[in-house]
Structures are given as structure tokens and as C-alpha cells.
Design a protein around this motif. Structure first.
Motif, PDB file in Angstrom:
ATOM      1  N   TYR A  13       0.872  -1.178   0.000  1.00 34.17           N
ATOM      2  CA  TYR A  13       0.000   0.000   0.000  1.00 34.17           C
ATOM      3  C   TYR A  13       0.904   1.222   0.000  1.00 34.17           C
ATOM      4  O   TYR A  13       1.817   1.328   0.811  1.00 34.17           O
ATOM      5  CB  TYR A  13      -0.863   0.048   1.256  1.00 34.17           C
ATOM      6  CG  TYR A  13      -1.951  -0.995   1.344  1.00 34.17           C
ATOM      7  CD1 TYR A  13      -3.111  -0.885   0.581  1.00 34.17           C
ATOM      8  CD2 TYR A  13      -1.824  -2.069   2.215  1.00 34.17           C
ATOM      9  CE1 TYR A  13      -4.126  -1.823   0.684  1.00 34.17           C
ATOM     10  CE2 TYR A  13      -2.837  -3.025   2.328  1.00 34.17           C
ATOM     11  CZ  TYR A  13      -3.978  -2.894   1.559  1.00 34.17           C
ATOM     12  OH  TYR A  13      -4.979  -3.815   1.664  1.00 34.17           O
ATOM     13  N   ARG A  15       1.394   5.061   0.751  1.00 30.39           N
ATOM     14  CA  ARG A  15       0.787   6.158   1.520  1.00 30.39           C
ATOM     15  C   ARG A  15       1.451   7.453   1.105  1.00 30.39           C
ATOM     16  O   ARG A  15       2.648   7.608   1.250  1.00 30.39           O
ATOM     17  CB  ARG A  15       0.995   5.927   3.018  1.00 30.39           C
ATOM     18  CG  ARG A  15       0.202   4.762   3.540  1.00 30.39           C
ATOM     19  CD  ARG A  15       0.598   4.492   4.972  1.00 30.39           C
ATOM     20  NE  ARG A  15      -0.231   3.444   5.546  1.00 30.39           N
ATOM     21  CZ  ARG A  15       0.109   2.735   6.601  1.00 30.39           C
ATOM     22  NH1 ARG A  15       1.262   2.958   7.206  1.00 30.39           N
ATOM     23  NH2 ARG A  15      -0.699   1.808   7.077  1.00 30.39           N
ATOM     24  N   ASN A  46      -3.259  -8.911  14.582  1.00 32.48           N
ATOM     25  CA  ASN A  46      -3.804  -7.760  13.867  1.00 32.48           C
ATOM     26  C   ASN A  46      -2.689  -7.102  13.067  1.00 32.48           C
ATOM     27  O   ASN A  46      -1.582  -6.938  13.553  1.00 32.48           O
ATOM     28  CB  ASN A  46      -4.405  -6.747  14.849  1.00 32.48           C
ATOM     29  CG  ASN A  46      -5.716  -7.250  15.424  1.00 32.48           C
ATOM     30  OD1 ASN A  46      -6.437  -7.998  14.769  1.00 32.48           O
ATOM     31  ND2 ASN A  46      -6.013  -6.868  16.649  1.00 32.48           N
ATOM     32  N   GLY A  47      -3.009  -6.739  11.836  1.00 33.76           N
ATOM     33  CA  GLY A  47      -2.028  -6.083  10.986  1.00 33.76           C
ATOM     34  C   GLY A  47      -1.149  -7.047  10.203  1.00 33.76           C
ATOM     35  O   GLY A  47      -0.287  -6.633   9.434  1.00 33.76           O
ATOM     36  N   SER A  51      -6.810  -9.544   6.261  1.00 31.44           N
ATOM     37  CA  SER A  51      -7.912  -8.917   5.506  1.00 31.44           C
ATOM     38  C   SER A  51      -7.475  -8.556   4.101  1.00 31.44           C
ATOM     39  O   SER A  51      -8.268  -8.652   3.155  1.00 31.44           O
ATOM     40  CB  SER A  51      -8.415  -7.665   6.225  1.00 31.44           C
ATOM     41  OG  SER A  51      -8.935  -8.010   7.482  1.00 31.44           O
ATOM     42  N   ASP A  91     -15.392  -8.807   8.305  1.00 23.28           N
ATOM     43  CA  ASP A  91     -15.008  -8.413   9.657  1.00 23.28           C
ATOM     44  C   ASP A  91     -15.624  -7.055   9.992  1.00 23.28           C
ATOM     45  O   ASP A  91     -15.773  -6.198   9.137  1.00 23.28           O
ATOM     46  CB  ASP A  91     -13.477  -8.329   9.720  1.00 23.28           C
ATOM     47  CG  ASP A  91     -13.006  -7.922  11.097  1.00 23.28           C
ATOM     48  OD1 ASP A  91     -13.696  -8.237  12.074  1.00 23.28           O
ATOM     49  OD2 ASP A  91     -11.944  -7.288  11.181  1.00 23.28           O
TER      50      ASP A  91
HETATM   51  P1  ADP Z   1      -8.450  -5.581  10.337  1.00 22.37           P
HETATM   52  O1  ADP Z   1      -7.342  -5.668  11.344  1.00 22.37           O
HETATM   53  O2  ADP Z   1      -9.569  -6.483  10.654  1.00 22.37           O
HETATM   54  O3  ADP Z   1      -7.982  -5.682   8.943  1.00 22.37           O
HETATM   55  P2  ADP Z   1      -8.283  -2.783  10.248  1.00 22.37           P
HETATM   56  O4  ADP Z   1      -8.811  -1.846  11.271  1.00 22.37           O
HETATM   57  O5  ADP Z   1      -6.817  -3.035  10.120  1.00 22.37           O
HETATM   58  O6  ADP Z   1      -9.066  -4.142  10.482  1.00 22.37           O
HETATM   59  O7  ADP Z   1      -8.790  -2.340   8.803  1.00 22.37           O
HETATM   60  C1  ADP Z   1     -10.116  -1.952   8.577  1.00 22.37           C
HETATM   61  C2  ADP Z   1     -10.218  -1.353   7.176  1.00 22.37           C
HETATM   62  O8  ADP Z   1      -9.356  -0.219   7.046  1.00 22.37           O
HETATM   63  C3  ADP Z   1      -9.782  -2.324   6.093  1.00 22.37           C
HETATM   64  O9  ADP Z   1     -10.609  -2.147   4.974  1.00 22.37           O
HETATM   65  C4  ADP Z   1      -8.365  -1.931   5.751  1.00 22.37           C
HETATM   66  O10 ADP Z   1      -8.042  -2.216   4.400  1.00 22.37           O
HETATM   67  C5  ADP Z   1      -8.382  -0.426   6.025  1.00 22.37           C
HETATM   68  N1  ADP Z   1      -7.081   0.024   6.563  1.00 22.37           N
HETATM   69  C6  ADP Z   1      -6.352  -0.573   7.522  1.00 22.37           C
HETATM   70  N2  ADP Z   1      -5.230   0.121   7.778  1.00 22.37           N
HETATM   71  C7  ADP Z   1      -5.268   1.198   6.963  1.00 22.37           C
HETATM   72  C8  ADP Z   1      -4.389   2.302   6.753  1.00 22.37           C
HETATM   73  N3  ADP Z   1      -3.267   2.425   7.431  1.00 22.37           N
HETATM   74  N4  ADP Z   1      -4.748   3.232   5.863  1.00 22.37           N
HETATM   75  C9  ADP Z   1      -5.877   3.104   5.181  1.00 22.37           C
HETATM   76  N5  ADP Z   1      -6.762   2.096   5.324  1.00 22.37           N
HETATM   77  C10 ADP Z   1      -6.445   1.142   6.199  1.00 22.37           C
END
Ligand code: ADP
Ligand code: ADP
Length: 228
Positions: A13, A15, A46-47, A51, A91
Motif C-alpha cells: 500500500y 501512503r 492484527n495487521g 484482511s 469483519d
Molecule cells: P483488520 O485488522 O480487521 O484488517 P483494520 O482496522 O486493520 O481491520 O482495517 C479496517 C479497514 O481499514 C480495512 O478495509 C483496511 O483495508 C483499512 N485500513 C487498515 N489500515 C489502513 C491504513 N493504514 N490506511 C488506510 N486504510 C487502512
């Protein structure tokens, strides 16, 4: 045949910041084959990238590199066929709105164009009764049961469950396990993603452990128990 096949899958990803940009590697060179008919646990903190891997299997996210096949179809060219035959429990679902649980299930049936009986689906997840309330009144566990019923629409060949036990009390977790087994007995492949070892251990045949975007181990539950 493999129900899910990832070959050399990497996802970065990007940023973009005002002054600096950086990238996060959510998946790094992941090779994985989930066989037809198995209950496969996808375990990682987590992380770890769980997902992201699921989003890639359903073509909601495109990999930076690598190849993905699900139910014999190439994800990039035939995600429609894949989604038709896959039931997904996402989720972190928030139950919002004034529609009742029953209406949600009916809409899911309509969307998939199947002839499922809403009553049967609701009964399987023990939601007959509360199905007449608006979902905004649901607890997390009730919402999770409802989402599970919706994932079962159309007797999918593949069930993808992302943190399926979120919000479930012990009773709900038991219902979840029962349904995973019932679906698997019917012939469905189950992909069970979770950060909780005990939940994966309780139903899965094999487990892949994901950590920091790397698939570090894939093994049977029995052999994993010996090493943990
Ligand atoms: P999980 O741990 O279940 O994946 P997250 O809270 O990490 O839940 O992610 C929830 C949503 O936010 C997902 O759709 C993920 O792709 C998005 N996401 C997670 N981290 C980031 C980030 N740093 N920036 C943008 N989107 C994010
Ligand atoms: P998990 O589901 O195992 O919690 P995720 O796939 O949600 O893991 O996240 C893996 C990594 O990718 C995390 O560092 C997360 O912050 C990052 N990430 C996930 N989605 C996005 C996104 N849309 N944009 C930027 N970073 C993301």
C-alpha cells in the motif's frame, strides 16, 4: 483442485503524505494452496495482512504482484464467477438502519438470485424471533449471526469467514463452529481467518500462520500443537 491458490502474492500500500510518502508491505511473496473441501485456518495478529489477503481473493484489492486463483477462476478476469459461489462473513460489520434482520436476509437472497428459504437460514443461526427487529437494535453477536446467515445464501462452494467469532458469546461461538462443520460436511471449503489460536484450533484441519505479511508456516493442527 485447490479452492484458493496464491502464487508469489505481494501487496504494497502506498501512503502519500504532503512531505513524504512511504509504503507498507501488507503481504510479501505469499504462496498458499487451500485444498477443496478443507477447513483452513488463517492465523495471525492484527495487521498481519489477513484482511488484505481476503480482499485480494475477492478482487476488492489488486495485488502489487503475483497470481491468484479461486474456485478455478483467475481473480483478475473472473471475480464475478468467484463471488457468485462464495459466501463471505466480513469483519467488523456494523448493524445500522431500520431494516429488520429478515429483510436483510431476503435482500441477500434476492441479490444472489437463489431460492433459499429465509426462515431456514435464520433458524440455522438461532435468529428466528429477533429477525423481526430492526438490525440497529442488534448486539454485536446478533449482527454476527445474521451476517453468517447471509453468507450461507446459495450454498456457497467456498465460505470466507473474517474474524467470525467477533462479538459472539460462548453460545454464539458454538453455533459458529456447528455451522462451519455443517457447511464443510455439505462439501464447502471453509477459509477461517482469526487472530485467536483457540478458535482456529477448534474447527480447522490445517492452519497457515501469517506474520508481518509473510506466511511463516502451513501445517496440520495436530503438528502445530506439538510445536506451540
Ligand atoms: P483488520 O485488522 O480487521 O484488517 P483494520 O482496522 O486493520 O481491520 O482495517 C479496517 C479497514 O481499514 C480495512 O478495509 C483496511 O483495508 C483499512 N485500513 C487498515 N489500515 C489502513 C491504513 N493504514 N490506511 C488506510 N486504510 C487502512
Ligand atoms: P489484518 O487483517 O491481519 O489485521 P490487514 O490486511 O488489515 O491485516 O493490514 C495489513 C497491513 O496493511 C497493516 O499494516 C495495515 O495498516 C495496512 N493496510 C491495510 N489496508 C490498508 C490500506 N487500504 N491502505 C494502507 N494500508 C493498509
Amino acid at each position: 483442485m485447490a479452492a484458493i491458490e496464491l502464487r508469489g502474492v505481494t501487496k504494497r500500500y502506498e501512503r502519500r503524505g504532503l512531505l513524504r510518502s512511504n509504503s507498507v508491505t501488507a503481504l510479501h511473496d505469499v504462496d498458499l494452496a487451500v485444498e477443496d473441501g478443507e477447513i483452513f485456518g488463517f492465523l495471525g495478529p492484527n495487521g498481519a495482512g489477513k484482511s488484505t489477503a481476503i480482499d485480494i481473493m475477492l478482487d476488492y484489492v489488486q495485488p502489487t504482484s503475483g497470481a491468484v486463483r479461486v474456485l478455478g477462476h483467475d481473480v483478475q478476469t473472473n471475480s464475478v464467477a468467484i463471488r457468485e459461489r462464495t459466501g463471505v462473513l466480513p469483519d467488523g460489520y456494523d448493524a445500522v438502519g431500520e431494516r429488520t434482520g429478515r429483510e436483510h436476509v431476503e435482500l441477500a437472497i434476492e441479490a444472489k438470485g437463489t431460492n433459499d428459504d429465509p426462515e431456514d437460514l435464520l433458524e440455522r443461526v438461532d435468529m428466528l424471533g429477533p429477525d423481526s427487529y430492526p438490525v440497529e437494535q442488534y448486539s454485536k453477536g446478533m449482527a454476527q449471526r445474521l451476517m453468517l446467515a447471509m453468507a450461507l445464501v446459495g450454498n456457497p462452494d467456498l465460505l470466507i469467514l473474517d474474524e467470525p467469532s467477533t462479538g459472539l458469546d460462548p453460545n454464539g461461538a458454538r453455533t459458529m463452529r456447528r455451522i462451519v462443520r455443517e457447511e464443510n460436511d455439505r462439501g464447502a471449503t471453509v477459509f477461517f481467518s482469526s487472530h485467536i489460536l483457540e478458535q482456529v484450533e477448534a474447527v480447522c484441519d490445517r492452519v497457515g500462520i501469517l506474520d508481518g505479511g509473510e506466511l511463516v508456516t502451513v501445517d496440520s493442527i495436530d503438528r502445530l500443537r506439538e510445536t506451540i
